[in-house]
Design an enzyme around this catalytic site. Structure first.
Site, PDB file in Angstrom:
ATOM      1  N   ASP A   1       3.148   2.189  -4.870  1.00  0.00           N
ATOM      2  CA  ASP A   1       3.182   2.212  -6.346  1.00  0.00           C
ATOM      3  C   ASP A   1       3.823   3.486  -6.884  1.00  0.00           C
ATOM      4  O   ASP A   1       4.606   3.441  -7.833  1.00  0.00           O
ATOM      5  CB  ASP A   1       1.795   1.947  -6.970  1.00  0.00           C
ATOM      6  CG  ASP A   1       0.688   2.908  -6.585  1.00  0.00           C
ATOM      7  OD1 ASP A   1       0.900   3.748  -5.671  1.00  0.00           O
ATOM      8  OD2 ASP A   1      -0.397   2.827  -7.208  1.00  0.00           O
TER       9      ASP A   1
ATOM     10  N   SER B   1     -11.702   1.321  -5.708  1.00  0.00           N
ATOM     11  CA  SER B   1     -11.383   1.765  -7.068  1.00  0.00           C
ATOM     12  C   SER B   1     -12.561   1.866  -8.009  1.00  0.00           C
ATOM     13  O   SER B   1     -12.452   1.505  -9.185  1.00  0.00           O
ATOM     14  CB  SER B   1     -10.350   0.837  -7.697  1.00  0.00           C
ATOM     15  OG  SER B   1      -9.104   1.361  -7.510  1.00  0.00           O
TER      16      SER B   1
ATOM     17  N   ASP C   1      -4.170   0.665  -9.411  1.00  0.00           N
ATOM     18  CA  ASP C   1      -5.595   0.353  -9.579  1.00  0.00           C
ATOM     19  C   ASP C   1      -5.925   0.041 -11.031  1.00  0.00           C
ATOM     20  O   ASP C   1      -6.593  -0.952 -11.343  1.00  0.00           O
ATOM     21  CB  ASP C   1      -6.451   1.530  -9.101  1.00  0.00           C
ATOM     22  CG  ASP C   1      -6.214   1.841  -7.646  1.00  0.00           C
ATOM     23  OD1 ASP C   1      -5.502   1.060  -6.985  1.00  0.00           O
ATOM     24  OD2 ASP C   1      -6.712   2.869  -7.157  1.00  0.00           O
TER      25      ASP C   1
ATOM     26  N   GLU D   1       0.841  -1.203   0.000  1.00  0.00           N
ATOM     27  CA  GLU D   1       0.000   0.000   0.000  1.00  0.00           C
ATOM     28  C   GLU D   1       0.873   1.249   0.000  1.00  0.00           C
ATOM     29  O   GLU D   1       1.842   1.339   0.766  1.00  0.00           O
ATOM     30  CB  GLU D   1      -0.879  -0.017   1.258  1.00  0.00           C
ATOM     31  CG  GLU D   1      -2.212   0.616   1.050  1.00  0.00           C
ATOM     32  CD  GLU D   1      -3.084  -0.183   0.080  1.00  0.00           C
ATOM     33  OE1 GLU D   1      -3.082   0.144  -1.126  1.00  0.00           O
ATOM     34  OE2 GLU D   1      -3.743  -1.139   0.521  1.00  0.00           O
TER      35      GLU D   1
ATOM     36  N   TYR E   1      -3.679  12.470   0.308  1.00  0.00           N
ATOM     37  CA  TYR E   1      -2.958  11.563  -0.595  1.00  0.00           C
ATOM     38  C   TYR E   1      -1.758  12.261  -1.250  1.00  0.00           C
ATOM     39  O   TYR E   1      -0.647  11.727  -1.272  1.00  0.00           O
ATOM     40  CB  TYR E   1      -3.909  11.033  -1.668  1.00  0.00           C
ATOM     41  CG  TYR E   1      -3.294   9.963  -2.550  1.00  0.00           C
ATOM     42  CD1 TYR E   1      -3.487   8.618  -2.276  1.00  0.00           C
ATOM     43  CD2 TYR E   1      -2.500  10.309  -3.644  1.00  0.00           C
ATOM     44  CE1 TYR E   1      -2.916   7.633  -3.075  1.00  0.00           C
ATOM     45  CE2 TYR E   1      -1.927   9.338  -4.448  1.00  0.00           C
ATOM     46  CZ  TYR E   1      -2.142   8.005  -4.161  1.00  0.00           C
ATOM     47  OH  TYR E   1      -1.566   7.037  -4.951  1.00  0.00           O
TER      48      TYR E   1
HETATM   49  C1  GLA Z   1      -5.078   4.658  -4.413  1.00  0.00           C
HETATM   50  C2  GLA Z   1      -4.274   4.999  -5.668  1.00  0.00           C
HETATM   51  C3  GLA Z   1      -3.230   3.926  -5.954  1.00  0.00           C
HETATM   52  C4  GLA Z   1      -2.410   3.591  -4.712  1.00  0.00           C
HETATM   53  C5  GLA Z   1      -3.305   3.382  -3.496  1.00  0.00           C
HETATM   54  C6  GLA Z   1      -2.503   3.211  -2.231  1.00  0.00           C
HETATM   55  O1  GLA Z   1      -5.865   3.535  -4.633  1.00  0.00           O
HETATM   56  O2  GLA Z   1      -5.115   5.130  -6.784  1.00  0.00           O
HETATM   57  O3  GLA Z   1      -2.407   4.344  -7.018  1.00  0.00           O
HETATM   58  O4  GLA Z   1      -1.439   4.575  -4.462  1.00  0.00           O
HETATM   59  O5  GLA Z   1      -4.209   4.441  -3.313  1.00  0.00           O
HETATM   60  O6  GLA Z   1      -1.756   2.042  -2.256  1.00  0.00           O
END
Ligand code: GLA
Length: 342
Positions: free
Chosen positions: A21, A107, A154, A18, A203
């Site tokens: 990415d 997502s 995602d 988590e 974020y």
């Molecule tokens: C969201 C983002 C992903 C990733 C996750 C955390 O889902 O879209 O790219 O960074 O958070 O792991």
């Protein structure tokens, strides 16, 4: 001439890896059996979308983009069309239904962008064949529309996943490996009860910390924990500790799966949650309480927050057949595979 279109685009749950990415780390997500269904027909030169779950209709004329009505959920379309570059005759009129809870960290927005992208591109198209390119186009469209500097996890999980398997993705090289779940392990996805969207969340702050860590230490995949612990900035130290240990947990999870060690797999989820809560600080009291509650259920082997955080959903591993006693939405995950024509 119009052609019927029927696409299913799944949500995803991330098992481990988590917030790794966007710094070129490792992730292990899985496409779900719940998602968005798109039914309609190609309509050259225009895109008209309605949805059971999102308010308002989306309407876009390729020869008059200034007149577009995008509402809150169609904002990714202009950038997506620019990325896909399918010419003036592309088009779609469709109704969308979803059995994915929105704003749940599963997502729904990438299920939407990937589903619409595949529907527009059509079966057998170059985009249908190059699923990672499709994922990259959708990621860019979402970044442009929502201003959140997300990674590729995602869209890759939704565009590339095979049936019945999780997807190990190296976000530095974009190499993927299908991963089979061990026998005797159920994956449970549980809504925390806190609905959230990444837009307007912290974020981007976390993504900026990861970029700063990379600037100071180099590619975080190659950084040793001791290098992170030596940083003078306490916040960066915590953020870095999460990323370095989380990349290691992905590798440990692959080993645990290969060995059929479901107890160790559960332990890695518990450790992952501690790391997200204490070091990366993407959890909150309500989510922590739900993790503790799910974790206390007999037969549950481990649980953690999944996805971007600040609310959303949990992923738990459990012995087969465990039932949860929660009031929120929950589901036993059955990986059905990536976005596809039905
Ligand atoms: C969201 C983002 C992903 C990733 C996750 C955390 O889902 O879209 O790219 O960074 O958070 O792991």
């Amino acid at each position: 001439m119009t052609t019927d279109v029927h696409v299913f685009s799944p949500g995803r749950v991330n098992l481990i890896g988590e917030h790794t990415d966007y710094s070129g780390g490792l992730v292990l997500p899985m496409a779900l059996s719940v998602g968005i269904t798109i039914r309609g027909a190609t309509t050259p030169g225009r895109i008209d979308l309605t949805s059971d779950t999102a308010e308002g209709a989306v309407s876009y004329r390729l020869d008059a983009p200034d007149t577009a009505v995008l509402g809150s959920w169609g904002r990714f379309l202009p950038s997506l069309l620019a990325q896909l570059d399918l010419g003036p005759e592309v088009g779609l009129t469709a109704h969308l239904t979803s059995d994915l809870p929105p704003a749940s960290g599963l997502s729904s927005s990438s299920a939407l962008s990937c589903g619409v992208a595949l529907a527009l591109a059509g079966p057998g198209s170059a985009w249908d064949h190059d699923r990672m390119a499709l994922a990259q186009a959708c990621r860019q469209a979402e970044i442009d529309a929502f201003g959140v500097n997300i990674g590729i996890m995602d869209q890759a999980a939704i565009a590339v996943s095979g049936t019945g398997q999780a997807l190990l993705l190296d976000c530095a090289t974009l190499e993927t490996d299908p991963v089979t779940l061990p026998d005797g392990l159920d994956v449970l996805v549980v809504h925390s009860g806190v609905y959230r969207q990444l837009e307007g969340s912290q974020y981007n702050d976390r993504a900026a910390s990861a970029a700063e860590l990379t600037r100071r230490l180099g590619p975080l995949r190659e950084v040793a924990l001791a290098e992170v612990e030596a940083l003078d900035d306490a916040v960066l130290r915590r953020r870095g500790r999460h990323i370095v240990t989380e990349n290691a947990r992905v590798l440990s999870m692959i080993e645990a799966f290969a060995a059929g060690d479901v107890v160790d797999a559960g332990r890695l989820l518990d450790e992952g949650h501690r790391s997200l809560a204490e070091d990366y600080e993407t959890s909150n009291d309500e989510v922590d309480a739900m993790v503790a509650r799910v974790r206390a259920t007999p037969g549950v082997l481990g649980a953690r927050l999944t996805g971007g955080g600040f609310g959303g959903s949990l992923v738990a591993f459990a012995e087969p057949g465990v039932e949860l006693d929660v009031e929120t939405w929950w589901k036993r995950a059955a990986p059905r595979g990536g976005v596809s024509f039905v």
